[in-house]
Design a protein around this motif. Structure first.
Motif, short mmCIF file in Angstrom:
data_model
loop_
_atom_site.label_atom_id
_atom_site.label_comp_id
_atom_site.label_asym_id
_atom_site.label_seq_id
_atom_site.Cartn_x
_atom_site.Cartn_y
_atom_site.Cartn_z
N MET A 154 -12.14 11.86 -1.09
CA MET A 154 -12.11 12.62 0.17
C MET A 154 -13.19 12.16 1.15
O MET A 154 -13.44 12.83 2.15
CB MET A 154 -12.23 14.11 -0.14
N ASN A 155 -13.76 11.02 0.84
CA ASN A 155 -14.71 10.38 1.77
C ASN A 155 -15.89 11.27 2.17
O ASN A 155 -16.31 11.29 3.32
CB ASN A 155 -13.99 9.92 3.05
N PHE A 156 -16.39 12.04 1.19
CA PHE A 156 -17.63 12.78 1.48
C PHE A 156 -18.71 11.76 1.84
O PHE A 156 -18.75 10.66 1.29
CB PHE A 156 -18.07 13.58 0.24
N ARG A 157 -19.61 12.16 2.74
CA ARG A 157 -20.66 11.25 3.19
C ARG A 157 -21.87 11.27 2.27
O ARG A 157 -22.82 10.52 2.45
CB ARG A 157 -21.08 11.62 4.62
N GLY A 158 -21.82 12.16 1.27
CA GLY A 158 -22.92 12.24 0.30
C GLY A 158 -22.95 13.62 -0.30
O GLY A 158 -22.02 14.42 -0.09
N GLY A 159 -24.00 13.91 -1.06
CA GLY A 159 -24.06 15.25 -1.65
C GLY A 159 -25.33 15.44 -2.46
O GLY A 159 -26.09 14.49 -2.70
N ASN A 160 -25.54 16.69 -2.84
CA ASN A 160 -26.65 17.05 -3.75
C ASN A 160 -26.09 17.46 -5.09
O ASN A 160 -24.94 17.87 -5.21
CB ASN A 160 -27.45 18.24 -3.18
N LEU A 161 -26.96 17.35 -6.11
CA LEU A 161 -26.64 17.86 -7.45
C LEU A 161 -27.72 18.86 -7.81
O LEU A 161 -28.90 18.63 -7.52
CB LEU A 161 -26.72 16.74 -8.49
N THR A 162 -27.29 19.95 -8.43
CA THR A 162 -28.27 20.86 -8.97
C THR A 162 -27.86 21.19 -10.40
O THR A 162 -26.93 20.59 -10.94
CB THR A 162 -28.44 22.10 -8.05
N ALA A 184 -35.12 7.28 -9.00
CA ALA A 184 -34.16 8.07 -9.80
C ALA A 184 -34.04 7.48 -11.20
O ALA A 184 -33.92 8.22 -12.19
CB ALA A 184 -32.80 8.08 -9.11
N ARG A 185 -34.12 6.15 -11.29
CA ARG A 185 -34.04 5.51 -12.62
C ARG A 185 -35.25 5.90 -13.46
O ARG A 185 -35.12 6.25 -14.63
CB ARG A 185 -33.94 3.99 -12.46
N LEU A 186 -36.43 5.87 -12.85
CA LEU A 186 -37.66 6.26 -13.56
C LEU A 186 -37.58 7.71 -14.04
O LEU A 186 -37.97 8.03 -15.16
CB LEU A 186 -38.85 6.16 -12.61
N MET A 187 -37.08 8.59 -13.19
CA MET A 187 -37.03 10.02 -13.52
C MET A 187 -35.87 10.34 -14.44
O MET A 187 -35.89 11.36 -15.12
CB MET A 187 -36.88 10.85 -12.24
N CYS A 222 -29.45 13.69 -5.35
CA CYS A 222 -28.91 13.34 -4.04
C CYS A 222 -28.05 12.08 -4.16
O CYS A 222 -28.50 11.08 -4.71
CB CYS A 222 -30.08 13.10 -3.09
N MET A 223 -26.80 12.16 -3.66
CA MET A 223 -25.92 10.99 -3.68
C MET A 223 -25.80 10.45 -2.26
O MET A 223 -25.60 11.22 -1.31
CB MET A 223 -24.52 11.39 -4.18
N ILE A 224 -25.93 9.14 -2.16
CA ILE A 224 -25.85 8.51 -0.83
C ILE A 224 -24.97 7.26 -0.95
O ILE A 224 -24.83 6.70 -2.04
CB ILE A 224 -27.25 8.09 -0.32
N TRP A 225 -24.40 6.84 0.16
CA TRP A 225 -23.62 5.59 0.17
C TRP A 225 -24.51 4.45 0.64
O TRP A 225 -25.22 4.60 1.65
CB TRP A 225 -22.41 5.72 1.10
N GLU A 236 -30.08 9.07 -5.83
CA GLU A 236 -31.48 9.09 -5.39
C GLU A 236 -32.09 10.40 -5.88
O GLU A 236 -31.36 11.33 -6.26
CB GLU A 236 -31.53 8.95 -3.85
N ASN A 237 -33.39 10.48 -5.92
CA ASN A 237 -34.03 11.75 -6.25
C ASN A 237 -35.03 12.06 -5.14
O ASN A 237 -36.01 11.35 -4.97
CB ASN A 237 -34.72 11.71 -7.61
N THR A 238 -34.75 13.10 -4.41
CA THR A 238 -35.59 13.44 -3.24
C THR A 238 -36.56 14.59 -3.53
O THR A 238 -37.38 14.91 -2.68
CB THR A 238 -34.71 13.83 -2.03
N ASP A 239 -36.44 15.21 -4.73
CA ASP A 239 -37.30 16.36 -5.04
C ASP A 239 -38.78 16.00 -4.96
O ASP A 239 -39.57 16.69 -4.31
CB ASP A 239 -37.01 16.89 -6.45
N GLY A 240 -39.17 14.95 -5.65
CA GLY A 240 -40.58 14.56 -5.70
C GLY A 240 -41.07 14.06 -4.35
O GLY A 240 -42.19 14.36 -3.93
N LYS A 241 -40.22 13.32 -3.65
CA LYS A 241 -40.59 12.82 -2.31
C LYS A 241 -40.77 13.99 -1.37
O LYS A 241 -41.68 14.00 -0.53
CB LYS A 241 -39.52 11.87 -1.78
#
Ligand SMILES: NC(=O)c1ccc[n+]([C@@H]2O[C@H](COP(=O)([O-])OP(=O)(O)OC[C@H]3O[C@@H](n4cnc5c(N)ncnc54)[C@H](OP(=O)(O)O)[C@@H]3O)[C@@H](O)[C@H]2O)c1
Length: 285
Positions: free
Chosen positions: A60-68, A86-89, A94-97, A105-110
């Protein structure tokens, strides 16, 4: 009639439970503020349907998303790649194209570090990190990458605590040790920043006490809480009374949202607009 599009760009969060997640209010306020015809959908996804949900997001061509919770680790197998952080953690929120590939990606720590920078520069700082779960892993890695010299991990569960201290020492090359959490923890003299990254104090358990010896909190220390709801936790109030500089969990929530928003839309959103949206949500509770 002028040509116009009735089709909006979509982003989302997948979680279970997810109904109480306030991210939509914050992100959609920023879409409106910046004149973007986008929507942020809050979607309940059961663990066994995560693969289909990610396929659907692609179709459905979402532009990205979050996971919880509970998808931050399991989603990895359904993505095309990971950022280094994200690999380290070992976790993705967070999903991005990127170049046609769906990247975790992981944006929590940033987001946390961005919020911390508003009161102090993490470079050279000695950190006490309470907790060793997903939020703690993200914060530990990013504060270390931002130049902290020491991260002491304090956790109830020894396995999780030791694993995080090892990850930080071996893979991020910061001085790190695990300290078992038994009774009230004495914050060592010389600590610069104390971070509660446990779930203690989260609504509705607002009177729950983080087991700390408050007499060891000194003026000059920064005390940060990751709990976004309520923003003024018992720890934040106690630390303020002890003369510490305090940071609430809304700062982290807003700043991780700012990073995701920028990655999805290319637009730098106004954090003040996003924070105001969250404060309204929490004030109504
Ligand atoms: N502000 C934000 O943007 C943001 C972002 C992400 C998460 N958060 C918040 O961060 C919190 C933690 O999330 P998470 O994903 O890291 O959860 P998690 O992976 O389940 O980890 C929970 C951590 O809290 C500890 N803990 C829980 N209850 C405790 C207690 N009574 N005494 C001592 N330790 C206790 C656990 O210790 P054990 O290992 O010993 O069980 C573990 O270290 C949540 O409240 C969440 O709302 C905030």
């Amino acid at each position: 009639m002028a040509a116009r599009s009735f089709q909006q760009d979509l982003v989302c969060v997948f979680g279970q439970p997810v109904a109480e997640n306030p991210t939509q209010a914050m992100i959609e306020r920023a879409f409106q503020h910046h004149g973007l015809d986008w929507r942020y959908l809050t979607i309940e996804v059961a663990p066994h349907q995560l693969a289909d949900a990610v396929r659907g997001l692609r179709a459905m061509n979402f532009r990205g998303g979050n996971l919880t919770i509970p998808h931050k680790v399991n989603v990895i197998q359904h993505l095309d790649g990971l950022t280094d952080a994200a690999r380290l953690m070992g976790a993705v929120n967070c999903m991005i194209w990127r170049d046609g590939r769906l990247i975790g990606e992981n944006t929590d720590g940033k987001g946390f570090v961005q919020s911390l920078r508003e009161v102090t520069n993490p470079k050279g700082k000695r950190i006490v990190l309470l907790g060793a779960g997903g939020a703690a892993r993200a914060i530990g890695v990013e504060t270390a990458l931002a130049g902290a010299v020491e991260v002491t991990v304090v956790n109830r569960d020894a396995g999780r605590g030791q694993q995080l201290a090892d990850l930080l020492a071996n893979n991020v090359k910061v001085r790190s040790r695990y300290v078992p959490w038994t009774g009230d923890f004495d914050v060592p003299a010389g600590t610069d920043v104390v971070i509660n990254s446990t779930s203690i104090g989260l609504y509705p358990d607002v009177n729950a006490r983080v087991p700390l010896n408050l007499a060891t909190l000194k003026p000059g220390m920064v005390v940060a809480d990751v709990i976004p709801n309520p923003p003024r936790t018992r720890l934040v109030r106690d630390a303020e009374a002890a003369g510490c500089t305090v940071l609430d969990g809304l700062g982290m929530l807003v700043n991780q949202g700012v990073i995701g928003f920028r990655l999805w839309t290319g637009v730098d959103p106004d954090p003040k607009v996003m924070r105001a949206a969250l404060e309204e949500v929490f004030a109504a509770e």
